[in-house]
Design an enzyme around this catalytic site. Structure first.
Site, PDB file in Angstrom:
ATOM      1  N   SER A 240      50.547  62.373  19.242  1.00 47.85           N
ATOM      2  CA  SER A 240      51.950  62.631  19.137  1.00 47.85           C
ATOM      3  C   SER A 240      52.190  61.366  18.374  1.00 47.85           C
ATOM      4  O   SER A 240      51.481  60.206  18.784  1.00 47.85           O
ATOM      5  CB  SER A 240      52.971  63.144  19.566  1.00 47.85           C
ATOM      6  OG  SER A 240      52.978  62.399  20.287  1.00 47.85           O
ATOM      7  N   ASP A 241      53.111  61.928  17.501  1.00 44.88           N
ATOM      8  CA  ASP A 241      53.662  60.329  16.671  1.00 44.88           C
ATOM      9  C   ASP A 241      54.875  60.422  18.123  1.00 44.88           C
ATOM     10  O   ASP A 241      54.923  60.865  18.623  1.00 44.88           O
ATOM     11  CB  ASP A 241      54.503  59.921  16.144  1.00 44.88           C
ATOM     12  CG  ASP A 241      54.197  58.743  14.855  1.00 44.88           C
ATOM     13  OD1 ASP A 241      54.703  57.667  16.135  1.00 44.88           O
ATOM     14  OD2 ASP A 241      54.380  58.265  13.731  1.00 44.88           O
ATOM     15  N   TRP A 242      55.813  59.709  18.235  1.00 50.33           N
ATOM     16  CA  TRP A 242      56.650  59.303  18.868  1.00 50.33           C
ATOM     17  C   TRP A 242      57.743  59.993  19.261  1.00 50.33           C
ATOM     18  O   TRP A 242      58.174  60.339  17.929  1.00 50.33           O
ATOM     19  CB  TRP A 242      57.005  57.752  18.596  1.00 50.33           C
ATOM     20  CG  TRP A 242      58.424  57.346  20.049  1.00 50.33           C
ATOM     21  CD1 TRP A 242      59.402  57.931  19.897  1.00 50.33           C
ATOM     22  CD2 TRP A 242      58.948  55.890  20.675  1.00 50.33           C
ATOM     23  NE1 TRP A 242      60.390  57.486  20.806  1.00 50.33           N
ATOM     24  CE2 TRP A 242      60.013  55.507  21.023  1.00 50.33           C
ATOM     25  CE3 TRP A 242      58.068  54.922  20.526  1.00 50.33           C
ATOM     26  CZ2 TRP A 242      60.549  55.115  22.414  1.00 50.33           C
ATOM     27  CZ3 TRP A 242      58.161  53.581  21.361  1.00 50.33           C
ATOM     28  CH2 TRP A 242      58.987  53.926  21.984  1.00 50.33           C
ATOM     29  N   GLY A 243      57.279  61.010  20.700  1.00 48.32           N
ATOM     30  CA  GLY A 243      58.939  61.360  20.072  1.00 48.32           C
ATOM     31  C   GLY A 243      58.532  62.466  19.580  1.00 48.32           C
ATOM     32  O   GLY A 243      59.221  63.925  19.715  1.00 48.32           O
ATOM     33  N   ALA A 244      57.562  62.974  18.847  1.00 46.87           N
ATOM     34  CA  ALA A 244      57.543  64.138  18.024  1.00 46.87           C
ATOM     35  C   ALA A 244      56.904  66.023  18.932  1.00 46.87           C
ATOM     36  O   ALA A 244      57.699  66.662  17.656  1.00 46.87           O
ATOM     37  CB  ALA A 244      56.155  64.070  17.530  1.00 46.87           C
TER      38      ALA A 244
END
Length: 719
Positions: free
Chosen positions: A266-270
């Site tokens: 995932s991207d950051w916090g996605a």
């Protein structure tokens, strides 16, 4: 290490240990880090236990051989099974030697040099202990309001795919295990992140599956065909479902249809962002959707760590999904050789020799020079060394020229325009800023006016601050800030020949600059050696050869404006069109200020004798397009010859032009070269209404020229 070793290792792991392998945490969480314990901001509320950290699979943002070796050593002491960490970072366009931003690299149309820049970035990062880079970003972009256009190579799927391939090959090489000067590549952002509505970062994406497949997916697929080991999910929705929890996109298309068996992160916090998106009621549901969608590593949220074990025990998630995700992570560690050598290429002594060495800096300078695009030149450039120059503008001595994704690049290392010109002239150059980037003082303006009055020629160094583009750098006003436009207006009143050099991460609305100055050189954010490259260009030691890979709008109200658009039923300029009732603006042209593929040179080129080898083409056959290109000027130069094709009649409306090939050639004054392109039926295929990928018989038009607007045409029939 064998596959059996990994399966045996997996069999020895507890469920908690498996789940932790799928977590990625930032450097401060790890005990071996020099800044260990500095948990700030959103990280405070993550409630991560020591046990979870001891079993975590990967680290975000660690750097430096000494630091990374310390983190790995402490982790191996505390991890029950001795499973090494993966070290990942955003090495986008350089590690410490910073190259031009990717949009600029695209404008070089130089695949060989782009690959070399990725090799150098990988070498510097790998010797510092990093294993994975979150690059390349291959998102197709058509809206310059979106700040992350600087991280893409432009608006064309064919060209983006070509750059995606060479960047992956540059980062990864042929053997990740035995060549420790390499990084595993993570292509991003899957999918269609560049189509965010209104150019607003993280915003909704809404398009048909056919458009997705036709324009936005090809570059990702090219990266995977080149062997990219990882894929990062996008923040945006795809067909109404956020990508990170989108089973149709990730498991059905990416994994099943395309056969991708690498690591999906995932991207950051996605993952947790599935909640505000409105497709998950809570973290537990977010974790369930993400693992079922095929997501392996969760970056910087803890929904897996908090809920995945419980979901398996409740039989809401099959335990096999956890095992397959963990196995993919372990396989990547095995490919990198981390089980045999957990410190891989990290080497403090070699780090000193490799980083920012002369060879790397020279490559950065070469690429910066080839990336710059000459947009206008009314016989002012190149400058003569004997001319008295006034260097004016916030970037005259400003070193904010690396761009917003320059990772460990230091502005202290950046060669400014002033330093580059002084080195070229071997004498001091007087400079005045005239204004700051976004603010202005009258005293600064008056000093600049006085300096300009004493000179023979003025060079204005203008542009955006790096923070004005990049992630979260969306803007509705894409002109230069008002104080700089005022500076231009006042300086040109003096009547001296004036050159504007632009530093920016996106196409700009250049009204107030292009119409007032005598020459405009688009330098982008050129990186560490930017000032040296610009001096080479200004004084003609390098002939500009860059060409735009993203259209420059005439007005932000035109956006999105791009070359490969459709026709309409009422096209402007058609022979039988009425004056008013056609597809047009009443207050602006339809065409961009500068089209895709545009760029000038200090010499001139002539195209003639364009021909096709045959009038018909059948499946299995080839057709050759041939054109003579001559250097009709007085200096040597490089020309980028571009081939476009139009399908005149299709089942689906087809673009007016589509790039299908290009060749970069060097020509001495008076020299002529014959450039040939091979056309096959496969190049004429597209996604039909039923999503089948086929071609249609009928007429096709082949265009050849120096850019997408200035072309010669020939036709053939596909039988």
């Amino acid at each position: 290490m064998t596959d059996q070793f990994l399966h045996d290792l997996l069999g020895r792991m507890t469920t908690d240990e498996k789940v932790a392998q799928l977590m990625q945490l930032a450097t401060p969480f790890f005990k071996g880090a020099s800044n260990s314990g500095e948990i700030t901001g959103p990280m405070v509320n993550m409630n991560v236990t020591d046990e979870t950290v001891e079993n975590t699979g990967s680290v975000l943002g660690a750097w430096g051989a000494k630091e990374i070796k310390a983190i790995q050593e402490r982790h191996l002491q505390e991890n029950r099974l001795g499973i090494p960490l993966l070290m990942m970072a955003d090495v986008i366009h350089g590690y410490r030697t910073i190259f031009p931003v990717p949009l600029a690299i695209g404008s070089s149309w130089d695949l060989e040099l782009a690959e070399k820049s990725a090799q150098i970035a990988a070498k510097e990062a790998a010797v510092s202990g990093i294993h994975v880079t979150f690059a390349p970003m291959v998102d197709l972009v058509r809206d310059p309001r979106w700040g992350r256009v600087m991280e893409s190579t432009g608006e064309d799927p064919y060209l983006n795919g070509a750059f995606a391939r060479v960047q992956v090959e540059g980062f990864q090489g042929d053997d990740l295990k035995n060549n420790t000067d390499t990084l595993a590549s993570c292509v991003k952002h899957f999918a269609a992140y560049g189509a965010a509505e209104g150019g607003r970062d993280y915003n909704t994406v809404n398009m048909s599956e056919r458009d997705l497949r036709e324009y936005y997916l090809p570059a990702y697929k090219a990266a995977l065909e080149a062997g990219s080991e990882m894929v990062m999910t996008a923040f945006n929705t795809v067909d109404g479902i956020p990508a990170t929890g989108n089973k149709t996109l990730m498991r059905d298309l990416l994994r099943e249809e395309w056969g991708f068996d690498g690591v999906l992160i995932s991207d950051w916090g996605a993952v947790k962002e599935l909640i505000p998106h409105g497709v998950a009621a809570n973290e537990k549901e977010a974790a369930e959707k993400a693992i079922k969608a095929g997501l392996d590593i969760e970056m910087m949220t803890t929904t897996y760590a908090s809920h995945l074990k419980e979901l398996i025990e409740e039989e809401k998630v099959d335990a096999s999904l956890l095992d397959e995700a963990v196995l993919r992570v372990l396989e990547l560690k095995q490919k990198l050789g981390l089980f045999e050598n957990p410190y891989r290429g990290a080497d403090e002594e070699r780090e000193k020799e490799v980083i920012r060495c002369d060879e790397h800096r020279q490559t950065a300078q070469d690429l910066a020079a080839k990336s710059a695009v000459l947009l206008k030149n009314d016989n002012v450039l190149p400058l003569k060394k004997e001319q008295k120059i006034a260097l004016i503008g916030p970037f005259a001595e400003g070193n904010d020229i690396l761009g917003p994704w320059s990772f460990l690049g230091s502005t202290d290392d950046a060669i400014t325009v002033k330093a580059g010109i002084e080195q070229k002239l071997n004498k001091e150059v007087i400079a005045a800023k005239g204004s700051d980037i976004e603010t202005g003082e009258d005293d600064d303006l008056q000093k600049a006016i006085k300096l300009a009055g004493e000179a023979e020629v003025v060079v204005l160094a203008l542009g955006e601050a790096s923070e004005m583009s990049g992630e979260a750098g969306s803007r509705t006003n894409i002109q230069l800030p008002a104080p700089q436009l005022k500076l231009v207006e006042e300086i040109v009143k003096i009547g001296k020949p004036t050159v504007a050099v632009l530093f920016n991460g996106r196409p700009l609305d250049l009204h107030g600059v292009i119409d007032k100055t005598d020459a405009v050189l688009e330098a982008w954010f050129p990186g560490t050696e930017g000032g040296a490259a610009i001096a080479d260009l200004l004084y003609g030691e390098v002939n500009p050869s860059g060409k735009l890979t993203m259209s420059f709008p005439d007005n932000v109200g035109q956006v999105p404006v791009y070359y490969n658009h459709f026709n309409t039923g009422r096209p402007k300029g058609a022979p039988d069109a009425q004056i008013r009732y056609v597809s047009q603006y009443l207050d602006s042209p339809n065409a961009p200020m500068f089209p895709f593929g545009y760029g000038l040179s200090y010499t001139t080129y002539a195209y003639d004798q364009f021909s096709l080898s045959r009038e018909t083409l059948k499946k299995g056959e080839t057709l050759t397009a041939q054109v003579n290109v001559s250097n009709t000027g007085k200096v040597a130069g490089e020309e980028i010859v571009q081939l476009y094709i139009q399908d005149k009649v299709g089942e689906i409306v087809r673009p007016l032009k589509e790039l299908k090939g290009f060749e970069k050639i060097h020509l001495e004054p008076g020299e002529t070269k014959t450039v040939q392109f091979t056309i096959t039926e496969e190049q004429l295929r597209y996604h039909h209404a039923d999503l089948s990928y086929t071609s249609d018989p009928g007429e096709f038009v082949v265009f050849v020229g120096p850019n997408s607007a200035e072309v010669e045409a020939q036709s053939f029939e596909l039988e």
